[in-house]
Design a protein around this motif. Structure first.
Motif, PDB file in Angstrom:
ATOM      1  N   ASP A  48      -3.333  -4.378 -13.745  1.00 32.30           N
ATOM      2  CA  ASP A  48      -3.551  -3.130 -14.462  1.00 32.30           C
ATOM      3  C   ASP A  48      -5.041  -2.827 -14.597  1.00 32.30           C
ATOM      4  OD1 ASP A  48      -1.913  -1.059 -15.964  1.00 32.30           O
ATOM      5  OD2 ASP A  48      -3.410  -1.575 -17.478  1.00 32.30           O
ATOM      6  N   LEU A  49      -5.811  -3.850 -14.907  1.00 32.57           N
ATOM      7  CA  LEU A  49      -7.253  -3.681 -15.063  1.00 32.57           C
ATOM      8  C   LEU A  49      -7.932  -3.498 -13.708  1.00 32.57           C
ATOM      9  CD1 LEU A  49      -9.526  -3.582 -17.091  1.00 32.57           C
ATOM     10  CD2 LEU A  49      -9.682  -6.077 -16.991  1.00 32.57           C
ATOM     11  N   GLY A 108      -2.670   1.263 -15.577  1.00 35.29           N
ATOM     12  CA  GLY A 108      -3.050   1.412 -14.180  1.00 35.29           C
ATOM     13  C   GLY A 108      -1.899   1.836 -13.291  1.00 35.29           C
ATOM     14  N   SER A 109      -0.677   1.361 -13.586  1.00 33.40           N
ATOM     15  CA  SER A 109       0.480   1.735 -12.771  1.00 33.40           C
ATOM     16  C   SER A 109       0.762   3.227 -12.881  1.00 33.40           C
ATOM     17  CB  SER A 109       1.708   0.934 -13.198  1.00 33.40           C
ATOM     18  OG  SER A 109       1.985   1.125 -14.576  1.00 33.40           O
ATOM     19  N   PHE A 110       0.616   3.788 -14.087  1.00 32.41           N
ATOM     20  CA  PHE A 110       0.825   5.231 -14.254  1.00 32.41           C
ATOM     21  C   PHE A 110      -0.228   6.007 -13.468  1.00 32.41           C
ATOM     22  CE2 PHE A 110      -0.226   9.251 -16.234  1.00 32.41           C
ATOM     23  CZ  PHE A 110       1.020   9.861 -16.322  1.00 32.41           C
ATOM     24  N   TYR A 262       0.908   5.316  -0.059  1.00 25.81           N
ATOM     25  CA  TYR A 262       0.481   3.959  -0.393  1.00 25.81           C
ATOM     26  C   TYR A 262       0.345   3.774  -1.904  1.00 25.81           C
ATOM     27  CZ  TYR A 262      -2.323  -0.256  -0.719  1.00 25.81           C
ATOM     28  OH  TYR A 262      -2.782  -1.510  -1.032  1.00 25.81           O
ATOM     29  N   MET A 263      -0.270   4.731  -2.573  1.00 27.45           N
ATOM     30  CA  MET A 263      -0.488   4.592  -4.014  1.00 27.45           C
ATOM     31  C   MET A 263       0.820   4.718  -4.799  1.00 27.45           C
ATOM     32  SD  MET A 263      -3.535   3.665  -4.460  1.00 27.45           S
ATOM     33  CE  MET A 263      -3.804   3.878  -6.221  1.00 27.45           C
ATOM     34  N   LEU A 264       1.761   5.501  -4.316  1.00 24.11           N
ATOM     35  CA  LEU A 264       3.071   5.555  -4.960  1.00 24.11           C
ATOM     36  C   LEU A 264       3.745   4.182  -4.887  1.00 24.11           C
ATOM     37  CD1 LEU A 264       4.547   8.998  -3.852  1.00 24.11           C
ATOM     38  CD2 LEU A 264       4.112   8.250  -6.199  1.00 24.11           C
ATOM     39  N   TRP A 265       3.666   3.549  -3.736  1.00 24.37           N
ATOM     40  CA  TRP A 265       4.253   2.229  -3.583  1.00 24.37           C
ATOM     41  C   TRP A 265       3.587   1.228  -4.520  1.00 24.37           C
ATOM     42  CZ3 TRP A 265       1.817  -2.219  -1.490  1.00 24.37           C
ATOM     43  CH2 TRP A 265       2.683  -3.312  -1.348  1.00 24.37           C
ATOM     44  N   GLY A 267       2.018   1.865  -7.315  1.00 21.90           N
ATOM     45  CA  GLY A 267       2.318   2.190  -8.696  1.00 21.90           C
ATOM     46  C   GLY A 267       3.712   1.735  -9.112  1.00 21.90           C
ATOM     47  N   TYR A 268       4.701   1.986  -8.265  1.00 18.38           N
ATOM     48  CA  TYR A 268       6.064   1.586  -8.594  1.00 18.38           C
ATOM     49  C   TYR A 268       6.208   0.059  -8.593  1.00 18.38           C
ATOM     50  CZ  TYR A 268       7.920   6.332  -8.453  1.00 18.38           C
ATOM     51  OH  TYR A 268       8.180   7.649  -8.715  1.00 18.38           O
ATOM     52  N   ALA A 269       5.477  -0.613  -7.718  1.00 14.53           N
ATOM     53  CA  ALA A 269       5.549  -2.072  -7.669  1.00 14.53           C
ATOM     54  C   ALA A 269       4.967  -2.711  -8.936  1.00 14.53           C
ATOM     55  CB  ALA A 269       4.810  -2.587  -6.436  1.00 14.53           C
TER      56      ALA A 269
END
Length: 271
Positions: A48-49, A108-110, A262-265, A267-269
């Motif tokens: 996250d950081l 960070g995931s959001f 790539y960033m969607l993957w 984030g969901y992971a």
């Protein structure tokens, strides 16, 4: 200290992002964030950081890339300084609101998921290549203040120089694509400057940061990437003036779609 291999990788990343900054006016942030997130993870920074530090460090490099890129565009008379000056005050307000306030609260995931959705939407709109209404023009001072605020705010959340918003926005208002790219490069500096100020203040005393960090900004990576990007940004700017409008738009949109996926993957992971 960073290993020689990692330093070489960061310089190479700077060379690539500098060229893209000059070519497309995007500041290179959308390419840097995924790689920096990975590198920070290898240095035992929590996921996250790591995303937040990657966003902040990416934005810091844009201060240097933008100056190099905009100089090359200005020499060709492509920068619409009248638009840049009207958008800049709003950019300052939006950037500080994002980096000093909202950025520190969000996970960070959001941020990764938001990045992917918004950039993907922007790319699809550019692929449609709809012609703007011939009568549509850039709004007045109040409208550009609002637009600048939105550009600065969104850029602060994803660590990009604003080109992924400002280029489609200006072309939608019938600003020629080459002028939009050049003006976006000029806007990259105030976007980066005010966002980085917020990241530095908001990141003070946050536990778990990588060594040699100033707030959320990872200084060794900033130095390595900025060194590479300054060298290639003028080359990208020269290439931008040789490409036809349709090809430039499709290159821009294709890049956005790949990075959004790539960033969607990611984030969901991490969610």
């Amino acid at each position: 200290m960073l290993s020689s291999v990692l330093i070489a990788q960061l310089v190479a990343l700077g060379l690539a992002t500098g060229f893209l900054a000059g070519l497309l006016g995007i500041g290179g942030g959308m390419l840097m964030v995924p790689f920096l997130t990975y590198f920070l993870g290898q240095h035992q920074v929590a996921p996250d950081l790591a995303v937040k530090m990657a966003i902040a460090t990416s934005m810091a490099t844009i201060m240097f890339t933008s100056l190099s890129s905009v100089h090359a565009h200005h020499r060709r008379g492509a920068v619409r300084w009248d638009l840049a000056l009207r958008l800049a005050p709003g950019i300052m307000l939006g950037s500080l609101a994002a980096s000093l306030g909202v950025f520190a609260w969000l996970k960070g995931s959001f941020l990764a998921i938001f990045f992917g959705l918004f950039v993907g939407f922007s790319a699809l709109q550019m692929f449609k290549d709809r012609k703007p209404a011939p009568s549509r023009q850039m709004p007045g001072t109040a409208g550009q203040l609002a637009a600048g605020s939105g550009i600065g705010f969104l850029s602060g959340l994803v660590g990009a120089g604003g080109g992924f918003v400002s280029v489609p926005y200006m072309t939608w208002c019938n600003v020629p694509i080459h002028n939009a790219v050049a003006t976006s490069a000029a806007l990259g500096f105030p976007i980066a400057l005010f966002n980085v100020l917020g990241y530095v203040v908001a990141g003070q005393s946050v536990p778990g940061l990588a060594d040699h960090a100033l707030g959320y900004v990872w200084l060794p990576a900033l130095a390595a990437i900025a060194t590479g990007s300054i060298l290639t940004a003028p080359l990208g700017a020269r290439a931008a003036h040789r490409l036809p409008v349709r090809q430039l738009k499709r290159v821009f949109a294709s890049l956005l779609l790949c990075l959004a996926a790539y960033m969607l993957w990611k984030g969901y992971a991490a969610a």
